[in-house]
Design an enzyme around this catalytic site. Structure first.
Site, PDB file in Angstrom:
ATOM      1  N   ASN A  11      42.568  32.012  30.568  1.00  0.00           N
ATOM      2  CA  ASN A  11      43.698  31.672  29.702  1.00  0.00           C
ATOM      3  C   ASN A  11      44.054  30.201  29.945  1.00  0.00           C
ATOM      4  O   ASN A  11      44.721  29.872  30.917  1.00  0.00           O
ATOM      5  CB  ASN A  11      44.882  32.598  30.037  1.00  0.00           C
ATOM      6  N   LYS A  17      46.008  28.319  28.276  1.00  0.00           N
ATOM      7  CA  LYS A  17      47.381  27.953  27.888  1.00  0.00           C
ATOM      8  C   LYS A  17      47.374  26.634  27.094  1.00  0.00           C
ATOM      9  O   LYS A  17      46.467  26.421  26.316  1.00  0.00           O
ATOM     10  CB  LYS A  17      48.282  27.902  29.123  1.00  0.00           C
ATOM     11  N   HIS A  29      51.969  37.759  26.255  1.00  0.00           N
ATOM     12  CA  HIS A  29      52.010  37.039  27.534  1.00  0.00           C
ATOM     13  C   HIS A  29      53.465  36.743  27.908  1.00  0.00           C
ATOM     14  O   HIS A  29      54.281  36.423  27.036  1.00  0.00           O
ATOM     15  CB  HIS A  29      51.208  35.742  27.431  1.00  0.00           C
ATOM     16  N   GLU A  88      54.848  34.277  29.132  1.00  0.00           N
ATOM     17  CA  GLU A  88      55.350  32.949  28.733  1.00  0.00           C
ATOM     18  C   GLU A  88      55.814  32.961  27.280  1.00  0.00           C
ATOM     19  O   GLU A  88      56.779  32.274  26.921  1.00  0.00           O
ATOM     20  CB  GLU A  88      54.264  31.885  28.965  1.00  0.00           C
ATOM     21  N   GLU A  98      50.355  41.692  34.710  1.00  0.00           N
ATOM     22  CA  GLU A  98      50.694  40.380  35.260  1.00  0.00           C
ATOM     23  C   GLU A  98      52.156  40.371  35.696  1.00  0.00           C
ATOM     24  O   GLU A  98      53.052  40.134  34.865  1.00  0.00           O
ATOM     25  CB  GLU A  98      50.512  39.296  34.195  1.00  0.00           C
ATOM     26  N   GLY A 156      51.359  31.652  38.064  1.00  0.00           N
ATOM     27  CA  GLY A 156      51.492  30.214  38.322  1.00  0.00           C
ATOM     28  C   GLY A 156      52.290  29.865  39.571  1.00  0.00           C
ATOM     29  O   GLY A 156      52.708  28.718  39.733  1.00  0.00           O
ATOM     30  N   SER A 166      48.118  34.097  39.642  1.00  0.00           N
ATOM     31  CA  SER A 166      47.651  33.320  40.795  1.00  0.00           C
ATOM     32  C   SER A 166      46.310  33.801  41.357  1.00  0.00           C
ATOM     33  O   SER A 166      46.108  33.842  42.573  1.00  0.00           O
ATOM     34  CB  SER A 166      48.723  33.307  41.888  1.00  0.00           C
TER      35      SER A 166
HETATM   36  P1  PGA Z   1      47.897  31.878  36.673  1.00  0.00           P
HETATM   37  O1  PGA Z   1      48.221  32.404  35.214  1.00  0.00           O
HETATM   38  O2  PGA Z   1      46.504  32.345  37.022  1.00  0.00           O
HETATM   39  O3  PGA Z   1      47.989  30.396  36.592  1.00  0.00           O
HETATM   40  O4  PGA Z   1      48.916  32.482  37.590  1.00  0.00           O
HETATM   41  C1  PGA Z   1      47.825  33.672  34.807  1.00  0.00           C
HETATM   42  C2  PGA Z   1      48.301  33.944  33.401  1.00  0.00           C
HETATM   43  O5  PGA Z   1      49.398  33.507  33.048  1.00  0.00           O
HETATM   44  O6  PGA Z   1      47.613  34.559  32.602  1.00  0.00           O
END
Ligand code: PGA
Length: 249
Positions: A8, A10, A86, A88, A162, A168, A205
């Site tokens: 992903n 982003k 997601h 976000e 998640e 993140g 992460s």
């Molecule tokens: P990350 O993001 O691996 O940077 O924690 C995962 C995600 O948001 O899909």
């Protein structure tokens, strides 16, 4: 079952040139690359082994919906997978379970493979895993409302667990607790007979250091990788580890 690695990206990288070079460096089977919309075509033309995914979709096919894009248009660009819900987008764009449910249904009907993201925020997890399970169960019930068997025909529903606090932050979940959550998710899906086709991914992460601690479990069908998928060397390492190849640093 082979494991699935979803990259992903982003809102990265900043140019098509960088997108092409990252796609080239991380092109491997078992990988789904999800770039920003404007880079979909270039990435599609670059990859030969990986599959293409989108980071979002809209539920209508056409009409007065400024800024939106349909499952059908995504398919014409070579997209096979789509990330929906997601955290976000739930947070920054105000996406509700009702909107997510519409996107899931439109995408499954349109023949895309859906990667539905669910996961609890920190305030919930602080109360314990049982509270987190309850939260995820409610999300799944809402996000999958009226998803019927026929929509799943010839498609796949993938659930990405998640936990919001793990995204993140460099603070991944405890693999044993993720396994428990994955089992819980499969139990919820089972009565709806999605289970035959579904897999549960872990996201939050994920790095080359911890990926195997999750993917060693049969219950965890792969990983959704954000930050680490933007670093070609690190993501290649993850690909190699998951494929069981010897890793050179
Ligand atoms: P990350 O993001 O691996 O940077 O924690 C995962 C995600 O948001 O899909």
């Amino acid at each position: 079952m082979t494991k699935l690695l979803v990259a992903n990206w982003k809102l990265n990288p900043q140019s098509e040139k960088e997108a092409i070079s990252l796609a080239k460096a991380t092109d491997a089977s078992g990988v789904v690359i999800c770039p920003p919309f404007p880079f979909l075509r270039a990435v599609h033309e670059t990859i030969t082994k990986a599959k293409l995914g989108a980071q979002d979709v809209f539920w209508e096919e056409r009409g007065a919906y400024t800024g939106e894009i349909s499952p059908m248009i995504l398919k014409t660009l070579g997209v096979r997978y789509v990330i929906i819900g997601h955290s976000e987008r739930r947070r920054w764009l105000g996406e509700t379970d009702e909107m997510i449910n519409k996107k899931v249904r439109a995408s499954l009907s349109g023949g895309l493979q859906v990667i539905l993201c669910v996961g609890e925020p920190l305030v919930v997890r602080r109360k314990g895993l049982t509270a987190a399970k309850k939260f995820v169960k409610t999300q799944l019930a809402r996000d999958l409302k009226n998803v019927t068997g026929y929509m799943l025909h010839a498609t796949r529903l993938i659930i990405a667990y998640e936990p919001v606090w793990a995204i993140g932050t460099g603070r991944a979940d405890k693999p044993e607790e993720t396994v428990e959550m994955a089992q819980h998710i499969r139990e919820i899906l089972n009565p709806k007979s999605y289970i035959l086709n579904s897999r549960v991914l872990y996201g939050g992460s994920v790095t080359s250091k911890n990926v195997l601690s999750f993917l060693q479990y049969r219950e965890i069908g792969g990983a959704l990788v954000g930050g680490a998928s933007l670093n070609a060397k690190e993501f290649r390492k993850i690909i190699h580890i998951v494929a069981g190849y010897p890793v050179t640093t």
